[in-house]
Write a protein that holds these residues in place. Structure first.
Motif, PDB file in Angstrom:
ATOM      1  N   TYR A   1      16.972  56.936 -39.675  1.00  0.00           N
ATOM      2  CA  TYR A   1      17.154  55.374 -40.348  1.00  0.00           C
ATOM      3  C   TYR A   1      16.333  54.802 -39.805  1.00  0.00           C
ATOM      4  N   SER A   2      15.974  53.110 -40.304  1.00  0.00           N
ATOM      5  CA  SER A   2      15.649  52.032 -40.013  1.00  0.00           C
ATOM      6  C   SER A   2      16.313  51.293 -39.858  1.00  0.00           C
ATOM      7  N   LEU A   3      16.548  50.175 -39.159  1.00  0.00           N
ATOM      8  CA  LEU A   3      18.233  48.890 -38.394  1.00  0.00           C
ATOM      9  C   LEU A   3      18.401  48.780 -40.099  1.00  0.00           C
ATOM     10  N   LYS A   4      17.560  48.553 -41.127  1.00  0.00           N
ATOM     11  CA  LYS A   4      18.344  47.998 -42.452  1.00  0.00           C
ATOM     12  C   LYS A   4      18.945  49.144 -42.998  1.00  0.00           C
ATOM     13  N   ASP A   5      18.355  50.621 -42.533  1.00  0.00           N
ATOM     14  CA  ASP A   5      19.335  51.447 -43.395  1.00  0.00           C
ATOM     15  C   ASP A   5      20.826  51.380 -42.408  1.00  0.00           C
ATOM     16  N   ILE A   6      20.475  51.369 -41.531  1.00  0.00           N
ATOM     17  CA  ILE A   6      22.049  51.448 -40.628  1.00  0.00           C
ATOM     18  C   ILE A   6      22.894  50.322 -40.419  1.00  0.00           C
ATOM     19  N   SER A   7      22.463  48.961 -41.330  1.00  0.00           N
ATOM     20  CA  SER A   7      23.000  47.959 -41.093  1.00  0.00           C
ATOM     21  C   SER A   7      24.208  47.845 -43.097  1.00  0.00           C
ATOM     22  N   SER A   8      23.218  48.921 -43.482  1.00  0.00           N
ATOM     23  CA  SER A   8      23.475  49.250 -45.444  1.00  0.00           C
ATOM     24  C   SER A   8      24.459  49.965 -45.017  1.00  0.00           C
ATOM     25  N   GLU A   9      24.489  50.790 -44.331  1.00  0.00           N
ATOM     26  CA  GLU A   9      25.314  52.616 -44.243  1.00  0.00           C
ATOM     27  C   GLU A   9      26.604  52.234 -43.404  1.00  0.00           C
ATOM     28  N   LEU A  10      26.747  51.197 -42.337  1.00  0.00           N
ATOM     29  CA  LEU A  10      27.649  50.668 -41.662  1.00  0.00           C
ATOM     30  C   LEU A  10      28.811  49.209 -42.520  1.00  0.00           C
ATOM     31  N   ASP A  11      27.346  48.553 -42.982  1.00  0.00           N
ATOM     32  CA  ASP A  11      27.871  46.900 -43.745  1.00  0.00           C
ATOM     33  C   ASP A  11      27.717  46.388 -42.334  1.00  0.00           C
ATOM     34  N   ILE A  12      26.979  46.245 -41.644  1.00  0.00           N
ATOM     35  CA  ILE A  12      27.285  45.509 -40.874  1.00  0.00           C
ATOM     36  C   ILE A  12      25.885  44.630 -41.459  1.00  0.00           C
ATOM     37  N   SER A  13      25.106  43.628 -40.683  1.00  0.00           N
ATOM     38  CA  SER A  13      24.368  43.247 -40.437  1.00  0.00           C
ATOM     39  C   SER A  13      23.180  43.711 -39.379  1.00  0.00           C
ATOM     40  N   VAL A  14      21.709  43.419 -40.051  1.00  0.00           N
ATOM     41  CA  VAL A  14      21.068  43.558 -39.351  1.00  0.00           C
ATOM     42  C   VAL A  14      20.183  43.194 -37.914  1.00  0.00           C
ATOM     43  N   LYS A  15      20.960  42.221 -37.630  1.00  0.00           N
ATOM     44  CA  LYS A  15      21.459  41.538 -36.389  1.00  0.00           C
ATOM     45  C   LYS A  15      22.443  41.525 -35.695  1.00  0.00           C
ATOM     46  N   ALA A  16      23.323  41.779 -36.087  1.00  0.00           N
ATOM     47  CA  ALA A  16      24.561  43.264 -35.812  1.00  0.00           C
ATOM     48  C   ALA A  16      22.940  43.753 -34.767  1.00  0.00           C
ATOM     49  N   VAL A  17      23.355  44.845 -35.949  1.00  0.00           N
ATOM     50  CA  VAL A  17      22.734  46.271 -35.590  1.00  0.00           C
ATOM     51  C   VAL A  17      21.146  46.202 -33.888  1.00  0.00           C
ATOM     52  N   GLU A  18      20.488  45.142 -34.402  1.00  0.00           N
ATOM     53  CA  GLU A  18      19.909  44.846 -33.345  1.00  0.00           C
ATOM     54  C   GLU A  18      20.659  44.211 -32.399  1.00  0.00           C
ATOM     55  N   SER A  19      21.435  43.340 -32.451  1.00  0.00           N
ATOM     56  CA  SER A  19      22.729  43.222 -31.167  1.00  0.00           C
ATOM     57  C   SER A  19      23.115  44.631 -29.713  1.00  0.00           C
TER      58      SER A  19
END
Ligand SMILES: [Zn+2]
Lengths: 193, 141
Positions: A138-156
């Motif tokens: 998964y890319s950060l974007k994939d994770i963000s859309s799968e988990l329904d959170i922002s990319v910033k939240a994934v980065e954090s």
């Protein structure tokens, strides 16, 4: 799975054996994904059952013309993530490092085993991001859309995971040094005597 | 770039998804800062060493899951049956209600008759009949 489309259609029509085929094909993949995120057998079993119950209840939502795994994986991740959200971290990183250090000394862990142990002790949502990158590509974007959170939240989550891992290594190293000093002093004492 | 900023970026850099302008700054910082460089190396090797734990569904979990799904099937069947039976039960209730009402009526009538006989003046019979609307309201509440 061969004829996945036909099997999914049969399942939607209520064919029991079609459901067993789908279950048999995907059960280990589902279980392994959940287990590697939650790292706890009992919790993984609960989430696993919830996932297949969801598949069964919402069979009309399946699109048989599309590959089933991405659909199923999404259900897995949503179930796992909402489960983890309800859980609060209770143990401090210092305590975790102490426990890991004890295991390290007692069981003489290899590098890989140590990594696995640290991973196991990380806060689950931080581990989840690492696992999804590593095993599901998964890319950060994939994770963000799968988990329904922002990319910033994934980065954090990633930033915090990094800091925690470093901290655990540092604490283990400090603990190790203290132990060495202590042993050295013991040797000195014995020599004097 | 300060150390604290660099530390935030370790795993994002490792995932290969760092923004271009940050990437340069980050790499510049690592060239100059040995402590960050060391931590970065620890994390790189950590990520390289992550391995998937191979696990399989234990047989009792198969059993538990199938049982759960069978239960769900039974529950939804029960739900469908009750959904189907509901109007019938409702109609029966209504009929019984009406019959009971008529029975009461009859008793009232008898009483009235005897009163008329006894007192020889006319009393308006008090008849309480249950209307369909009232029954409906009660059901949906
Ligand atoms: Zn630095």
């Amino acid at each position: 799975m061969e004829n996945e489309r036909e099997i999914l259609i049969a399942f939607q029509k209520g064919d029991k054996s079609a459901f067993y085929k789908i279950y048999g094909e995907y059960k280990n993949r589902v279980y392994s994904l959940i287990y590697n995120i939650v790292k706890n057998r009992e919790k993984a079993e609960d989430i696993f059952q919830e996932v297949f119950l969801n598949v069964f209840k919402n069979k009309k939502k399946i699109d048989p013309s599309r590959p089933f795994w991405p659909y199923l994986r999404r259900i897995c991740l949503n179930a796992t993530f909402s489960f983890l959200r309800k859980e609060k971290a209770s143990v401090s990183i210092e305590k975790i490092a102490e426990l890991i250090y004890e295991d390290l000394i007692l069981k003489k862990l290899s590098d890989k085993e140590l990594v696995n142990l640290i991973l196991k002790k990380l806060p689950p949502s931080q581990r989840m991001v690492l696992i999804l990158q590593k095993f599901e590509g998964y890319s950060l974007k994939d994770i963000s859309s799968e988990l329904d959170i922002s990319v910033k939240a994934v980065e954090s989550l990633l930033s915090r995971a990094g800091k925690n891992i470093i901290k655990i290594y540092r604490l283990i190293e400090e603990r190790n040094n203290r132990n060495k000093n202590y042993k050295a002093k013991e040797v000195e004492k014995n020599e004097v005597l | 770039m300060r150390c604290s900023e660099a530390k935030e970026l370790f795993l994002i850099y490792i995932s290969g998804e760092i923004e271009d302008n940050l990437k340069k700054e980050f790499e510049e910082h690592l060239k100059k800062c040995t402590s960050c460089k060391r931590e970065f190396e620890i994390l790189s090797s950590f990520v390289n060493n992550i391995e998937e734990e191979k696990v399989k569904v234990p047989p009792e979990l198969d059993f538990k899951t199938m049982e759960l799904i069978e239960k769900q099937k039974r529950d939804s069947l029960f739900h469908q049956i009750t959904k189907f039976l509901y109007p019938i039960v409702f109609a029966l209730g209504l009929i019984i209600g009406v019959l009971l009402g008529m029975g009461l009526n009859k008793k009232e009538e008898d009483k009235t008759l005897s009163l008329i006989k006894e007192n020889t003046f006319y009393i308006e019979p008090y008849i309480q009949s249950i209307s369909a609307e009232e029954v409906l309201n009660e059901r949906t509440e």
